[in-house]
Design a protein around this motif. Structure first.
Motif, PDB file in Angstrom:
ATOM      1  N   GLN A 114     -80.523 -29.325  -8.447  1.00  0.00           N
ATOM      2  CA  GLN A 114     -80.465 -30.785  -8.350  1.00  0.00           C
ATOM      3  C   GLN A 114     -81.801 -31.422  -8.697  1.00  0.00           C
ATOM      4  O   GLN A 114     -81.849 -32.458  -9.364  1.00  0.00           O
ATOM      5  CB  GLN A 114     -80.044 -31.213  -6.932  1.00  0.00           C
ATOM      6  N   MET A 115     -82.880 -30.776  -8.249  1.00  0.00           N
ATOM      7  CA  MET A 115     -84.211 -31.297  -8.557  1.00  0.00           C
ATOM      8  C   MET A 115     -84.487 -31.230 -10.053  1.00  0.00           C
ATOM      9  O   MET A 115     -85.026 -32.170 -10.643  1.00  0.00           O
ATOM     10  CB  MET A 115     -85.271 -30.498  -7.784  1.00  0.00           C
ATOM     11  N   LEU A 116     -84.111 -30.118 -10.668  1.00  0.00           N
ATOM     12  CA  LEU A 116     -84.295 -29.983 -12.105  1.00  0.00           C
ATOM     13  C   LEU A 116     -83.474 -31.026 -12.841  1.00  0.00           C
ATOM     14  O   LEU A 116     -83.934 -31.623 -13.825  1.00  0.00           O
ATOM     15  CB  LEU A 116     -83.892 -28.577 -12.559  1.00  0.00           C
ATOM     16  N   GLY A 117     -82.257 -31.269 -12.368  1.00  0.00           N
ATOM     17  CA  GLY A 117     -81.421 -32.290 -12.986  1.00  0.00           C
ATOM     18  C   GLY A 117     -82.040 -33.670 -12.908  1.00  0.00           C
ATOM     19  O   GLY A 117     -81.989 -34.438 -13.871  1.00  0.00           O
ATOM     20  N   LYS A 118     -82.623 -34.003 -11.765  1.00  0.00           N
ATOM     21  CA  LYS A 118     -83.270 -35.305 -11.604  1.00  0.00           C
ATOM     22  C   LYS A 118     -84.477 -35.434 -12.536  1.00  0.00           C
ATOM     23  O   LYS A 118     -84.700 -36.487 -13.138  1.00  0.00           O
ATOM     24  CB  LYS A 118     -83.705 -35.499 -10.151  1.00  0.00           C
ATOM     25  N   LEU A 119     -85.254 -34.351 -12.635  1.00  0.00           N
ATOM     26  CA  LEU A 119     -86.412 -34.373 -13.523  1.00  0.00           C
ATOM     27  C   LEU A 119     -85.982 -34.516 -14.982  1.00  0.00           C
ATOM     28  O   LEU A 119     -86.616 -35.245 -15.760  1.00  0.00           O
ATOM     29  CB  LEU A 119     -87.241 -33.097 -13.344  1.00  0.00           C
ATOM     30  N   LEU A 120     -84.909 -33.822 -15.370  1.00  0.00           N
ATOM     31  CA  LEU A 120     -84.396 -33.926 -16.734  1.00  0.00           C
ATOM     32  C   LEU A 120     -83.938 -35.356 -17.033  1.00  0.00           C
ATOM     33  O   LEU A 120     -84.232 -35.898 -18.106  1.00  0.00           O
ATOM     34  CB  LEU A 120     -83.245 -32.951 -16.944  1.00  0.00           C
TER      35      LEU A 120
END
Length: 284
Positions: free
Chosen positions: A15-21
């Motif tokens: 989820q964190m990676l998705g938000k950063l992307l």
């Protein structure tokens, strides 16, 4: 000064990676769509210019059409260079300047930050290549060109068999994977050099450039060594396994080797980048 970056254990890493992307695509997309729109608009102008240039009725207008065509060609180069500069600038600005203090306090690890940069940059690199191809098509487009493309795809459809379709699909996937890995390794080479350079107290930009050229030189030397080894090797000629390969099997093997080499480069540059951000980063 140097400090710990990222957190070792973070729940919801995907989820964190998705938000950063999402954030990264939004931040870079504002510029990239403007660049692409300008490239396409100039391609339309180049199309009219090339059509008029063939008529040759007025020297002043001919000079103008040549100028438009030259500007269009330059826009393709500038568009690709702008993509590289923007992606490198985003990495440097977000992680290696004062913004880094904020970025490294986010509930994520350094791996999330680096991966988001790599994925977004590689996607934009591939998009830029696709836009350049589209611009070239637009520039030379005419009704006869459209008919030729239509006839080509009709001939491909007529010749399509199950075996051909499977191999054709595999080739497309292999090319896309190789292109993505190539773009990612190119990004990571920039990132790794910058991460090393910003570990120094002074002349950080200069050290980044120096280490980039050192890495490029090492890669060129290794590339030459590998080519010489393959050129002087008798294994590819004498091996019954290789001799019995069909052209398509040899293609798949070659693509697997190239993808493997690019993956190794990605891993090496990724490790260098992450370790330098974790151990040697100096934001002062």
């Amino acid at each position: 000064g140097a400090g710990k970056v990222g957190r070792p254990d973070v729940p919801g890493g995907i989820q964190m990676l998705g938000k950063l992307l999402k954030h990264e695509f939004m931040a870079t997309g504002r510029f990239m769509w403007v660049i692409y729109a300008a490239m396409v608009a100039l391609s339309v102008g180049a199309n009219f210019s090339l059509r008029y240039l063939e008529r040759g009725t007025n020297q002043i207008l001919e000079a103008l059409t040549v100028l438009v065509t030259v500007i269009w060609a330059l826009s393709l180069v500038i568009g690709m260079v702008a993509t590289i500069v923007l992606m490198v600038r985003q990495f440097q600005k977000n992680l290696l300047t004062d913004e880094g203090y904020l970025m490294f306090t986010l509930p994520g690890t350094v791996h999330h930050l680096v991966l988001s940069k790599i994925i977004v940059a590689a996607v934009w690199f591939m998009a830029s290549i696709a836009v350049i191809i589209l611009c070239c098509v637009i520039a030379v487009f005419e009704s006869s060109f459209l008919r030729g493309i239509t006839e080509f795809f009709r001939a491909v459809a007529d010749a399509m068999t199950v075996k051909f379709a499977i191999n054709g699909t595999a080739v497309i996937i292999e090319l896309l994977v190789l292109l993505f890995l190539g773009c990612a390794s190119a990004c990571l080479q920039f990132y790794s050099a910058i991460s090393i350079g910003y570990g120094f107290n002074n002349h950080k930009a200069l050290w980044s450039v120096v280490f980039y050229f050192i890495q490029s030189t090492v890669l060129q030397v290794l590339g030459i060594i590998l080519m010489v080894m393959f050129a002087n090797s008798e294994i590819m000629v004498s091996s019954n396994v290789v001799v019995r390969m069909t052209e398509m099997q040899a293609w798949h093997l070659g693509m697997l080797i190239f993808c493997g080499l690019e993956l190794i480069l990605c891993a090496v540059f990724y490790i260098i980048t992450v370790l330098n951000l974790q151990k040697r980063l100096n934001l002062a």
